[in-house]
Write a protein that holds these residues in place. Structure first.
Motif, PDB file in Angstrom:
ATOM      1  N   PHE A  73      -6.744  -6.161   0.485  1.00 10.47           N
ATOM      2  CA  PHE A  73      -6.337  -4.849  -0.019  1.00 10.47           C
ATOM      3  C   PHE A  73      -7.613  -4.099  -0.387  1.00 10.47           C
ATOM      4  CE2 PHE A  73      -4.081  -2.483  -3.695  1.00 10.47           C
ATOM      5  CZ  PHE A  73      -3.809  -1.412  -2.877  1.00 10.47           C
ATOM      6  N   THR A  74      -8.090  -3.302   0.528  1.00 12.06           N
ATOM      7  CA  THR A  74      -9.430  -2.721   0.445  1.00 12.06           C
ATOM      8  C   THR A  74      -9.733  -2.029  -0.888  1.00 12.06           C
ATOM      9  OG1 THR A  74      -9.389  -2.410   2.835  1.00 12.06           O
ATOM     10  CG2 THR A  74     -11.068  -1.209   1.608  1.00 12.06           C
ATOM     11  N   PRO A  75      -8.825  -1.220  -1.466  1.00 10.37           N
ATOM     12  CA  PRO A  75      -9.193  -0.531  -2.703  1.00 10.37           C
ATOM     13  C   PRO A  75      -9.332  -1.443  -3.915  1.00 10.37           C
ATOM     14  CG  PRO A  75      -7.356   0.553  -1.594  1.00 10.37           C
ATOM     15  CD  PRO A  75      -7.538  -0.778  -0.935  1.00 10.37           C
ATOM     16  N   SER A  76      -8.860  -2.696  -3.814  1.00  9.49           N
ATOM     17  CA  SER A  76      -8.811  -3.555  -4.981  1.00  9.49           C
ATOM     18  C   SER A  76     -10.189  -4.078  -5.360  1.00  9.49           C
ATOM     19  CB  SER A  76      -7.873  -4.731  -4.731  1.00  9.49           C
ATOM     20  OG  SER A  76      -7.881  -5.618  -5.838  1.00  9.49           O
ATOM     21  N   GLN A  77     -10.441  -4.158  -6.657  1.00 12.84           N
ATOM     22  CA  GLN A  77     -11.655  -4.789  -7.169  1.00 12.84           C
ATOM     23  C   GLN A  77     -11.339  -6.163  -7.751  1.00 12.84           C
ATOM     24  OE1 GLN A  77     -12.534  -0.812  -9.215  1.00 12.84           O
ATOM     25  NE2 GLN A  77     -14.532  -1.763  -9.168  1.00 12.84           N
ATOM     26  N   SER A  78     -10.165  -6.686  -7.467  1.00 16.27           N
ATOM     27  CA  SER A  78      -9.755  -7.988  -7.954  1.00 16.27           C
ATOM     28  C   SER A  78     -10.205  -9.057  -6.968  1.00 16.27           C
ATOM     29  CB  SER A  78      -8.229  -8.028  -8.097  1.00 16.27           C
ATOM     30  OG  SER A  78      -7.769  -6.905  -8.813  1.00 16.27           O
ATOM     31  N   PHE A  79     -10.255 -10.290  -7.428  1.00 12.97           N
ATOM     32  CA  PHE A  79     -10.587 -11.358  -6.500  1.00 12.97           C
ATOM     33  C   PHE A  79     -10.001 -12.670  -6.997  1.00 12.97           C
ATOM     34  CE2 PHE A  79     -13.939 -11.862  -9.568  1.00 12.97           C
ATOM     35  CZ  PHE A  79     -14.232 -13.217  -9.552  1.00 12.97           C
ATOM     36  N   VAL A  80     -10.082 -13.678  -6.146  1.00 10.38           N
ATOM     37  CA  VAL A  80      -9.444 -14.964  -6.386  1.00 10.38           C
ATOM     38  C   VAL A  80     -10.520 -16.033  -6.518  1.00 10.38           C
ATOM     39  CG1 VAL A  80      -7.733 -16.595  -5.496  1.00 10.38           C
ATOM     40  CG2 VAL A  80      -7.536 -14.155  -4.959  1.00 10.38           C
ATOM     41  N   ASP A  81     -10.363 -16.949  -7.501  1.00  8.54           N
ATOM     42  CA  ASP A  81     -11.338 -18.021  -7.634  1.00  8.54           C
ATOM     43  C   ASP A  81     -10.933 -19.212  -6.770  1.00  8.54           C
ATOM     44  OD1 ASP A  81      -9.399 -19.507  -9.000  1.00  8.54           O
ATOM     45  OD2 ASP A  81     -10.205 -19.048 -10.976  1.00  8.54           O
ATOM     46  N   GLN A  82     -11.728 -20.279  -6.832  1.00  6.56           N
ATOM     47  CA  GLN A  82     -11.506 -21.423  -5.954  1.00  6.56           C
ATOM     48  C   GLN A  82     -10.213 -22.172  -6.258  1.00  6.56           C
ATOM     49  OE1 GLN A  82     -15.120 -23.752  -6.295  1.00  6.56           O
ATOM     50  NE2 GLN A  82     -16.178 -22.535  -4.734  1.00  6.56           N
ATOM     51  N   GLU A  83      -9.659 -21.966  -7.423  1.00  6.58           N
ATOM     52  CA  GLU A  83      -8.402 -22.616  -7.786  1.00  6.58           C
ATOM     53  C   GLU A  83      -7.197 -21.732  -7.499  1.00  6.58           C
ATOM     54  OE1 GLU A  83      -8.321 -24.533 -11.602  1.00  6.58           O
ATOM     55  OE2 GLU A  83     -10.473 -24.894 -11.565  1.00  6.58           O
ATOM     56  N   GLY A  84      -7.410 -20.614  -6.825  1.00  9.40           N
ATOM     57  CA  GLY A  84      -6.305 -19.741  -6.461  1.00  9.40           C
ATOM     58  C   GLY A  84      -5.833 -18.843  -7.580  1.00  9.40           C
ATOM     59  N   ARG A  85      -6.595 -18.743  -8.656  1.00 12.81           N
ATOM     60  CA  ARG A  85      -6.223 -17.863  -9.756  1.00 12.81           C
ATOM     61  C   ARG A  85      -6.752 -16.458  -9.495  1.00 12.81           C
ATOM     62  NH1 ARG A  85      -8.708 -21.594 -14.414  1.00 12.81           N
ATOM     63  NH2 ARG A  85     -10.497 -21.041 -13.113  1.00 12.81           N
ATOM     64  N   PRO A  89      -1.109   4.077 -11.569  1.00 17.39           N
ATOM     65  CA  PRO A  89      -0.998   5.310 -10.781  1.00 17.39           C
ATOM     66  C   PRO A  89      -2.267   6.159 -10.882  1.00 17.39           C
ATOM     67  CG  PRO A  89       1.018   4.929 -12.012  1.00 17.39           C
ATOM     68  CD  PRO A  89       0.020   3.918 -12.503  1.00 17.39           C
ATOM     69  N   TYR A  90      -2.940   6.105 -12.018  1.00 16.35           N
ATOM     70  CA  TYR A  90      -4.211   6.828 -12.189  1.00 16.35           C
ATOM     71  C   TYR A  90      -5.234   6.356 -11.165  1.00 16.35           C
ATOM     72  CZ  TYR A  90      -8.898   7.401 -14.218  1.00 16.35           C
ATOM     73  OH  TYR A  90     -10.231   7.656 -14.402  1.00 16.35           O
ATOM     74  N   GLU A  91      -5.423   5.039 -11.033  1.00 15.58           N
ATOM     75  CA  GLU A  91      -6.389   4.546 -10.055  1.00 15.58           C
ATOM     76  C   GLU A  91      -5.936   4.844  -8.629  1.00 15.58           C
ATOM     77  OE1 GLU A  91      -8.573   0.978 -10.137  1.00 15.58           O
ATOM     78  OE2 GLU A  91      -8.431   0.722 -12.316  1.00 15.58           O
ATOM     79  N   ALA A  92      -4.635   4.807  -8.383  1.00 11.33           N
ATOM     80  CA  ALA A  92      -4.133   5.146  -7.050  1.00 11.33           C
ATOM     81  C   ALA A  92      -4.448   6.598  -6.717  1.00 11.33           C
ATOM     82  CB  ALA A  92      -2.627   4.895  -6.973  1.00 11.33           C
ATOM     83  N   ALA A  93      -4.284   7.475  -7.696  1.00 10.19           N
ATOM     84  CA  ALA A  93      -4.585   8.892  -7.470  1.00 10.19           C
ATOM     85  C   ALA A  93      -6.082   9.101  -7.243  1.00 10.19           C
ATOM     86  CB  ALA A  93      -4.112   9.722  -8.660  1.00 10.19           C
ATOM     87  N   CYS A  94      -6.902   8.410  -8.023  1.00 10.99           N
ATOM     88  CA  CYS A  94      -8.353   8.525  -7.832  1.00 10.99           C
ATOM     89  C   CYS A  94      -8.758   8.011  -6.458  1.00 10.99           C
ATOM     90  CB  CYS A  94      -9.087   7.758  -8.928  1.00 10.99           C
ATOM     91  SG  CYS A  94      -8.978   8.508 -10.577  1.00 10.99           S
ATOM     92  N   TRP A  95      -8.157   6.896  -6.039  1.00 12.82           N
ATOM     93  CA  TRP A  95      -8.451   6.365  -4.700  1.00 12.82           C
ATOM     94  C   TRP A  95      -8.057   7.369  -3.623  1.00 12.82           C
ATOM     95  CZ3 TRP A  95     -10.856   3.172  -1.588  1.00 12.82           C
ATOM     96  CH2 TRP A  95     -10.358   2.973  -0.287  1.00 12.82           C
ATOM     97  N   SER A  96      -6.924   8.009  -3.796  1.00  9.92           N
ATOM     98  CA  SER A  96      -6.467   8.986  -2.808  1.00  9.92           C
ATOM     99  C   SER A  96      -7.485  10.100  -2.619  1.00  9.92           C
ATOM    100  CB  SER A  96      -5.121   9.580  -3.237  1.00  9.92           C
ATOM    101  OG  SER A  96      -4.110   8.596  -3.259  1.00  9.92           O
ATOM    102  N   ILE A  97      -8.091  10.514  -3.709  1.00 17.22           N
ATOM    103  CA  ILE A  97      -9.080  11.596  -3.636  1.00 17.22           C
ATOM    104  C   ILE A  97     -10.400  11.089  -3.055  1.00 17.22           C
ATOM    105  CG2 ILE A  97     -10.484  13.153  -5.054  1.00 17.22           C
ATOM    106  CD1 ILE A  97      -7.974  13.307  -6.930  1.00 17.22           C
ATOM    107  N   VAL A 139     -12.866  10.131   4.676  1.00 15.32           N
ATOM    108  CA  VAL A 139     -13.890   9.106   4.894  1.00 15.32           C
ATOM    109  C   VAL A 139     -13.198   7.816   5.320  1.00 15.32           C
ATOM    110  CG1 VAL A 139     -15.518  10.085   3.229  1.00 15.32           C
ATOM    111  CG2 VAL A 139     -13.890   8.344   2.483  1.00 15.32           C
ATOM    112  N   ARG A 140     -13.935   6.922   5.963  1.00 13.18           N
ATOM    113  CA  ARG A 140     -13.365   5.650   6.379  1.00 13.18           C
ATOM    114  C   ARG A 140     -12.981   4.826   5.160  1.00 13.18           C
ATOM    115  NH1 ARG A 140     -17.827   5.964   9.698  1.00 13.18           N
ATOM    116  NH2 ARG A 140     -18.899   4.403   8.389  1.00 13.18           N
ATOM    117  N   THR A 141     -11.953   3.996   5.319  1.00 12.65           N
ATOM    118  CA  THR A 141     -11.453   3.206   4.195  1.00 12.65           C
ATOM    119  C   THR A 141     -12.537   2.315   3.609  1.00 12.65           C
ATOM    120  OG1 THR A 141      -9.218   3.223   5.126  1.00 12.65           O
ATOM    121  CG2 THR A 141      -9.709   1.531   3.501  1.00 12.65           C
ATOM    122  N   THR A 142     -13.303   1.657   4.466  1.00 13.27           N
ATOM    123  CA  THR A 142     -14.352   0.773   3.954  1.00 13.27           C
ATOM    124  C   THR A 142     -15.420   1.552   3.199  1.00 13.27           C
ATOM    125  OG1 THR A 142     -15.427   0.909   6.128  1.00 13.27           O
ATOM    126  CG2 THR A 142     -14.011  -1.004   5.716  1.00 13.27           C
TER     127      THR A 142
END
Length: 303
Positions: free
Chosen positions: A26-38, A124-132, A137-140
């Protein structure tokens, strides 16, 4: 302040591992997963808009989901609601699998990732900021810009660790509304986008981007409301409502990629948007959930 492990209740099938694998794509996400799947999350949480962090775990599909938070005690209830919404756990999913019983197309798509629910923007705030940020520009490239803005003017917050572990790592949160409004200019963005982000921040502080408020409105009314924000057209309004507020049952009329996927899956010949909407009527009350699976089916096939 870090909490103990807290339960995140949900109804219906859910597999955090499937969602965690999906969120990595999910390109806009700044989240990530550790080695234990958390899953590790960090974001500014309304209504205080203080930066918070969460560590989410699930030992097995459909088993209990638990979360540890780094948040002020008074913010904990709101942050729990944020995490539930981000993972679509605040929606009764008990009937989602039943769609497959009368639609072989849905059965095939669901089989790609059993237990997967839509993974949403942090708000929704971050979704709106991402939209702008992502306009023209390219998604990446847009994702890189969003991450750089977070590093430059956002806030670092430590993600809680599990028991008997070293302290959690730090993640950059996207700047909260008041932080954006404190800046003369948003870095890395042209003036028009900077101005629109500031307007988005003002709307968030005014409650115009509140997830519960948006989902409580009739969908058409919510979309009209969102389209009044500077720089937000039909596509962006639908993105904010569906992937920001997490409305589970809306058919996106402004997503050509989704329409192409449905057309191919059902073997349709030059269908109109109304024709596709009629197909989607069979997915109620999970039209958004099915749409997300269709949009992601190429990635799901590679999971």
């Amino acid at each position: 302040m870090e909490t103990d492990w807290l339960d995140l209740p949900f109804t219906g099938p859910f597999d955090l591992a499937a969602s965690a694998r999906f969120i990595e794509g999910f390109t806009p996400s700044q989240s990530f997963v550790d080695q234990e799947g958390r899953l590790r999350l960090a974001f500014p949480a309304s209504p205080s808009w203080e930066p918070v962090a969460a560590l989410v775990r699930q030992a097995a599909p459909n088993g209990p989901v638990q979360v540890r938070l780094n948040a002020a005690p008074e913010d904990v209830p709101a942050v729990l609601s944020h995490v539930q919404r981000i993972l679509s756990l605040d929606v009764d999913g008990s009937g989602f699998a039943d769609l497959a019983s009368h639609d072989p197309v849905i059965r095939e798509v669901q089989a790609l990732a059993p237990g997967l629910r839509p993974v949403l923007f942090h708000s929704p705030y971050e979704a709106a900021c991402w939209s702008i940020i992502s306009q023209r520009v390219r998604t990446t490239q847009a994702a890189a810009l969003k991450n750089q803005i977070a590093r430059r003017v956002g806030t670092k917050v430590a993600v809680p660790a599990g028991r008997n572990e070293l302290p959690g790592i730090q993640l950059d949160t996207f700047p909260a509304p008041r932080r954006l409004l404190s800046l003369d200019r948003i870095p890395l963005l042209p003036e028009v986008k900077s101005t629109r982000l500031r307007a988005t921040a003002e709307a968030a502080l005014a409650g115009d981007l509140d997830a519960a408020k948006l989902r409580a409105m009739p969908a058409d009314e919510a979309l009209r409301h969102l389209a009044t924000l500077p720089g937000i057209g039909p596509f962006s309004a639908q993105l904010i409502l569906l992937r920001g507020a997490g409305h589970p049952d809306v058919f996106a009329t402004a997503e050509p990629r989704l329409h192409q996927a449905i057309t191919a899956a059902y073997g349709l010949r030059r269908p109109s948007v109304n024709d596709l909407a009629q197909v989607a009527d069979g997915w109620r009350p999970y039209r958004t959930w099915v749409s997300v699976l269709f949009r992601a089916q190429g990635d799901l096939a590679r999971l």
